[in-house]
Design an enzyme around this catalytic site. Structure first.
Site, PDB file in Angstrom:
ATOM      1  N   GLU A  89       2.599  -6.413  -1.857  1.00 17.80           N
ATOM      2  CA  GLU A  89       2.198  -5.086  -2.332  1.00 17.80           C
ATOM      3  C   GLU A  89       1.043  -5.195  -3.317  1.00 17.80           C
ATOM      4  O   GLU A  89       0.066  -4.452  -3.249  1.00 17.80           O
ATOM      5  CB  GLU A  89       3.384  -4.400  -3.026  1.00 17.80           C
ATOM      6  CG  GLU A  89       4.588  -4.170  -2.131  1.00 17.80           C
ATOM      7  CD  GLU A  89       5.563  -5.337  -2.118  1.00 17.80           C
ATOM      8  OE1 GLU A  89       5.128  -6.505  -2.191  1.00 17.80           O
ATOM      9  OE2 GLU A  89       6.768  -5.081  -2.030  1.00 17.80           O
ATOM     10  N   CYS A 127       9.483  -5.377  -5.624  1.00 10.73           N
ATOM     11  CA  CYS A 127      10.019  -5.912  -6.880  1.00 10.73           C
ATOM     12  C   CYS A 127       9.569  -5.029  -8.049  1.00 10.73           C
ATOM     13  O   CYS A 127       8.680  -4.166  -7.918  1.00 10.73           O
ATOM     14  CB  CYS A 127       9.573  -7.360  -7.083  1.00 10.73           C
ATOM     15  SG  CYS A 127       7.904  -7.531  -7.750  1.00 10.73           S
TER      16      CYS A 127
HETATM   17  N1  THU Z   1       7.981 -10.664  -2.280  1.00 12.63           N
HETATM   18  C1  THU Z   1       6.996  -9.775  -1.948  1.00 12.63           C
HETATM   19  O1  THU Z   1       5.909 -10.152  -1.521  1.00 12.63           O
HETATM   20  N2  THU Z   1       7.256  -8.463  -2.099  1.00 12.63           N
HETATM   21  C2  THU Z   1       8.458  -7.956  -2.472  1.00 12.63           C
HETATM   22  O2  THU Z   1       8.578  -6.746  -2.570  1.00 12.63           O
HETATM   23  C3  THU Z   1       9.584  -8.848  -2.767  1.00 12.63           C
HETATM   24  C4  THU Z   1       9.259 -10.295  -2.822  1.00 12.63           C
HETATM   25  C5  THU Z   1       7.709 -12.097  -2.074  1.00 12.63           C
HETATM   26  C6  THU Z   1       7.564 -12.918  -3.304  1.00 12.63           C
HETATM   27  C7  THU Z   1       7.897 -14.305  -2.757  1.00 12.63           C
HETATM   28  O3  THU Z   1       6.719 -14.846  -2.164  1.00 12.63           O
HETATM   29  C8  THU Z   1       8.896 -14.056  -1.658  1.00 12.63           C
HETATM   30  O4  THU Z   1       8.760 -12.675  -1.335  1.00 12.63           O
HETATM   31  C9  THU Z   1      10.335 -14.352  -2.059  1.00 12.63           C
HETATM   32  O5  THU Z   1      10.668 -13.720  -3.235  1.00 12.63           O
END
Ligand code: THU
Length: 142
Positions: free
Chosen positions: A60, A95
């Site tokens: 995001e 997140c």
């Molecule tokens: N991650 C995202 O790219 N977006 C989210 O909304 C949740 C988590 C990624 C971060 C990391 O590279 C992987 O997912 C595991 O946490």
């Protein structure tokens, strides 16, 4: 901009395409995002991990930073997909850090966060629903 089924399908396709670029040698959890600007342009983003873990960037935020760095500051919606090995098994909610970045650039009452398991299984939230009482630029002026 009205989020028609056609537009949702386009955002879903773009977010899924971004899974192919996701760089995740550590978690192998791949996330793709498609950010819709108010002028209709769509920016894709993927998560990009790092051996030092901390510098990793979520899909995001990649999409937001690509857009902002090219002069786009007005947004209507973001589509997010993800899962282990890039297989979409469930919704992938953003997140807390990404929600805060959205708060910087989006109206929490109207900005839409779309989570999808498939083209026909999309749930929709406003930023305010996912970040109630969010702290933003206006709070600094109080
Ligand atoms: N991650 C995202 O790219 N977006 C989210 O909304 C949740 C988590 C990624 C971060 C990391 O590279 C992987 O997912 C595991 O946490």
């Amino acid at each position: 901009m009205e989020l028609t089924q056609n537009l949702k399908n386009e955002l879903f396709k773009k977010a899924c395409d971004m899974l192919n670029f996701s760089y995740t040698p550590y978690s192998n959890f791949k996330v793709g995002a498609a950010l819709l600007c108010q002028d209709g342009k769509i920016f894709g983003g993927c998560n990009i991990e790092n051996a030092a873990y901390g510098p990793s960037n979520c899909a995001e935020r990649t999409a937001f930073f690509k857009a902002v760095s090219e002069g786009h500051l007005k947004f209507d919606a973001i589509m997010i997909v993800g899962g282990p090995e890039g297989k979409i098994k469930d919704y992938c909610p953003p997140c807390g850090v990404c929600r805060q970045v959205m708060m910087e650039f989006c109206n929490p009452d109207t900005f839409k966060i779309l989570l999808a398991k498939s083209e026909n299984d999309i749930v929709e939230y406003t930023l305010k629903e996912l970040l109630p009482l969010g702290f933003g630029n206006a709070d600094l002026q109080k």
